[in-house]
Design an enzyme around this catalytic site. Structure first.
Site, short mmCIF file in Angstrom:
data_model
loop_
_atom_site.label_atom_id
_atom_site.label_comp_id
_atom_site.label_asym_id
_atom_site.label_seq_id
_atom_site.Cartn_x
_atom_site.Cartn_y
_atom_site.Cartn_z
N LYS A 133 0.82 -1.13 0.05
CA LYS A 133 0.03 0.17 0.09
C LYS A 133 0.91 1.26 0.00
CE LYS A 133 0.75 1.91 3.35
NZ LYS A 133 2.04 2.66 3.93
N TYR A 218 -4.48 4.22 5.99
CA TYR A 218 -4.85 3.47 7.13
C TYR A 218 -6.19 3.71 7.82
CZ TYR A 218 -0.53 0.76 7.49
OH TYR A 218 0.53 -0.27 6.97
P1 NDP Z 1 12.43 1.62 1.61
O1 NDP Z 1 13.18 2.85 1.20
O2 NDP Z 1 13.31 1.19 3.07
O3 NDP Z 1 12.61 0.22 0.72
C1 NDP Z 1 12.46 0.51 -0.67
C2 NDP Z 1 13.51 -0.35 -1.53
O4 NDP Z 1 12.94 -0.07 -2.81
C3 NDP Z 1 14.75 0.01 -1.68
O5 NDP Z 1 15.61 -0.46 -0.45
C4 NDP Z 1 15.24 -0.26 -2.89
O6 NDP Z 1 15.69 -1.77 -2.78
C5 NDP Z 1 13.91 -0.59 -3.96
N1 NDP Z 1 13.91 0.86 -4.81
C6 NDP Z 1 13.92 0.73 -6.04
N2 NDP Z 1 14.13 1.77 -6.78
C7 NDP Z 1 14.07 2.67 -5.65
C8 NDP Z 1 14.08 4.07 -5.80
N3 NDP Z 1 14.22 4.77 -6.78
N4 NDP Z 1 14.18 4.76 -4.34
C9 NDP Z 1 14.39 4.26 -3.41
N5 NDP Z 1 14.22 2.71 -3.48
C10 NDP Z 1 14.07 2.05 -4.57
O7 NDP Z 1 11.23 1.64 1.63
P2 NDP Z 1 10.17 0.92 2.66
O8 NDP Z 1 10.46 -0.55 2.64
O9 NDP Z 1 9.78 1.45 3.98
O10 NDP Z 1 8.66 0.89 1.79
C11 NDP Z 1 8.26 0.39 0.54
C12 NDP Z 1 6.78 0.06 0.36
O11 NDP Z 1 6.21 -0.67 1.42
C13 NDP Z 1 6.24 1.41 0.30
O12 NDP Z 1 5.15 1.44 -0.71
C14 NDP Z 1 5.69 1.53 1.60
O13 NDP Z 1 4.41 2.30 1.57
C15 NDP Z 1 5.06 -0.06 2.09
N6 NDP Z 1 5.25 -0.04 3.27
C16 NDP Z 1 4.25 -0.84 3.99
C17 NDP Z 1 4.17 -0.97 5.37
C18 NDP Z 1 3.04 -1.72 6.00
O14 NDP Z 1 2.82 -2.09 7.06
N7 NDP Z 1 2.16 -2.51 4.87
C19 NDP Z 1 5.21 -0.48 6.23
C20 NDP Z 1 6.11 0.15 5.69
C21 NDP Z 1 6.47 0.25 4.22
P3 NDP Z 1 16.80 -2.41 -3.63
O15 NDP Z 1 17.88 -1.70 -3.33
O16 NDP Z 1 16.69 -3.69 -3.30
O17 NDP Z 1 16.30 -2.05 -5.02
#
Ligand code: NDP
Length: 365
Positions: A133, A218
């Site tokens: 989400k 949420y």
């Molecule tokens: P992060 O920034 O921690 O991780 C995102 C990952 O996406 C990066 O580590 C990277 O992984 C990849 N990525 C690819 N392209 C990009 C870019 N241009 N910029 C940054 N990262 C990129 O984010 P979150 O994990 O916190 O959030 C990711 C998603 O999960 C969001 O949509 C958020 O809303 C959702 N979320 C949901 C939660 C829930 O409880 N359901 C809680 C937290 C987040 P790599 O290096 O492997 O390519």
């Protein structure tokens, strides 16, 4: 009619088995292992890592691969989770996943604005998609994702982990059974103080918005599952105390109201500038339910007019992934849907809230 309990008794299974999904019980009674959903995670950031850890305890879902733009993370994850090299991809090679028979579904945990292109690529490759989400940054994008998955014959599920949380489900069941009487008011408070100003969540091009996309959703979603209906209008007001940190198109704080067909209303707050805001309150003519915290990683604390709910805490993402495996593999119907259409409903409301902020008008849905 054979109830699940009756079937298990006849099969000589213990009450322990009652906590296992029905299809698993049948499989076990027939001496078969239930099918396991083989999952790759795309985007190895904070949430992807949380899901991977939670999946270690899953009975029906298993992490078997990754898609990442960071080679060093791929190397670490291969080692940590024993992944085979053939199941690891970059964003550039992800289309090759279509030839991989060892991956059933991909969990997309990349920044919001990338969900659409990633989902479309995975649908084209014939893989089921679980997308975080908000499913997209606009309803238009969300609709494209739903249509693409439908056309490709793959399932699209949205990572709504609360839809499987025991206290939440108990309150939803009580509401549907009329225990609170006519539920005419919902309050949702969703917020936290966001840190690092350089993170993608504060970059409109990657986030699609601000707190509303991330946390306000949420309250939107919670209002819908706790009231058991979808809104027909919204009004909304925005305030901004730090226009440098929260630039153009990145909302800091929005208060919004939703009106429902029954006459119920919801009053909600979405913010990146206040902590201790994770609360749902549902009021009916015969009773109430209160949850605080209501959507954090738990334990969720809930009570009703009859007293506290005592369901034990299970890591949300573990339950979610086991249940999603049953949805994808067995066609199980969850009490609260988690499919693409469900995500799309929330995106239409997010669109309407932004429109209401911009125009100052009441927006019909
Ligand atoms: P992060 O920034 O921690 O991780 C995102 C990952 O996406 C990066 O580590 C990277 O992984 C990849 N990525 C690819 N392209 C990009 C870019 N241009 N910029 C940054 N990262 C990129 O984010 P979150 O994990 O916190 O959030 C990711 C998603 O999960 C969001 O949509 C958020 O809303 C959702 N979320 C949901 C939660 C829930 O409880 N359901 C809680 C937290 C987040 P790599 O290096 O492997 O390519």
């Amino acid at each position: 009619m054979t109830t699940r309990r009756h079937f298990l008794q006849q099969a000589g299974l213990t009450t322990l088995a009652l906590s296992i999904p029905f299809s698993d019980s049948i499989a076990q009674a027939l001496g078969k292992e239930p099918k396991v959903l083989r999952v790759a995670i795309m985007g190895l950031g904070s949430y992807g890592s949380r899901v991977a850890e939670a999946m270690k305890d899953c009975g029906r879902a298993k992490l078997v691969g990754v898609i990442s733009g960071t080679p060093s993370k791929i190397a670490q994850w291969k080692e940590k989770y024993g992944l085979s090299a053939q199941n690891c991809y970059s964003y550039e090679t992800v289309d090759q996943i279509k030839n991989n028979k060892d991956i059933d579904a991909v969990y997309v945990t990349t920044p919001n604005a990338l969900h659409k292109e990633h989902t479309l690529a995975l649908a084209k490759a014939g893989k089921h998609v679980i997308c975080e989400k908000p499913m997209a940054t606009t309803a238009k994008e969300g609709k494209e994702m739903v249509d693409a998955c439908k056309a490709a014959g793959v399932q699209l599920l949205i990572g709504y982990r609360m839809h499987f949380e025991a206290n939440t489900l108990d309150i939803v069941k009580k509401q549907r059974a009329g225990e609170f009487g006519k539920t005419l008011f919902f309050q949702g408070l969703s917020g936290f103080v966001i840190g690092d100003p350089s993170q993608w969540r504060l970059n409109k091009a990657l986030s699609g918005g601000g707190a509303m996309m991330d946390i306000g959703i949420y309250s939107i979603n919670g209002a819908r599952y706790l009231l058991g209906e979808d809104p027909i209008w919204v009004t909304a007001q925005e305030t901004k105390t730090d226009p440098i940190k929260f630039g153009e198109g990145v909302d800091e704080t929005i208060t919004f109201q939703m009106g429902f067909p029954s006459g119920a209303t919801a009053s909600c707050l979405s913010t990146y500038s206040l902590n201790y805001l994770d609360k749902f309150f549902l009021s009916g003519t015969k009773g109430f339910a209160e949850m605080q915290p209501s959507t954090g990683y738990g334990p969720i604390k809930a009570k009703t007019h009859s007293g506290p709910l005592e369901h034990s805490h299970v890591t949300h993402q573990t339950t979610q992934m086991d249940e999603m495996a049953a949805i994808i593999l067995d066609g199980k119907q969850p009490l609260i849907p988690v499919n693409g259409e469900e995500g799309l409903k929330d995106m239409r409301i997010v669109d309407a809230i932004y429109k209401a902020v911009k125009t100052g008008q009441k927006i019909s849905l």
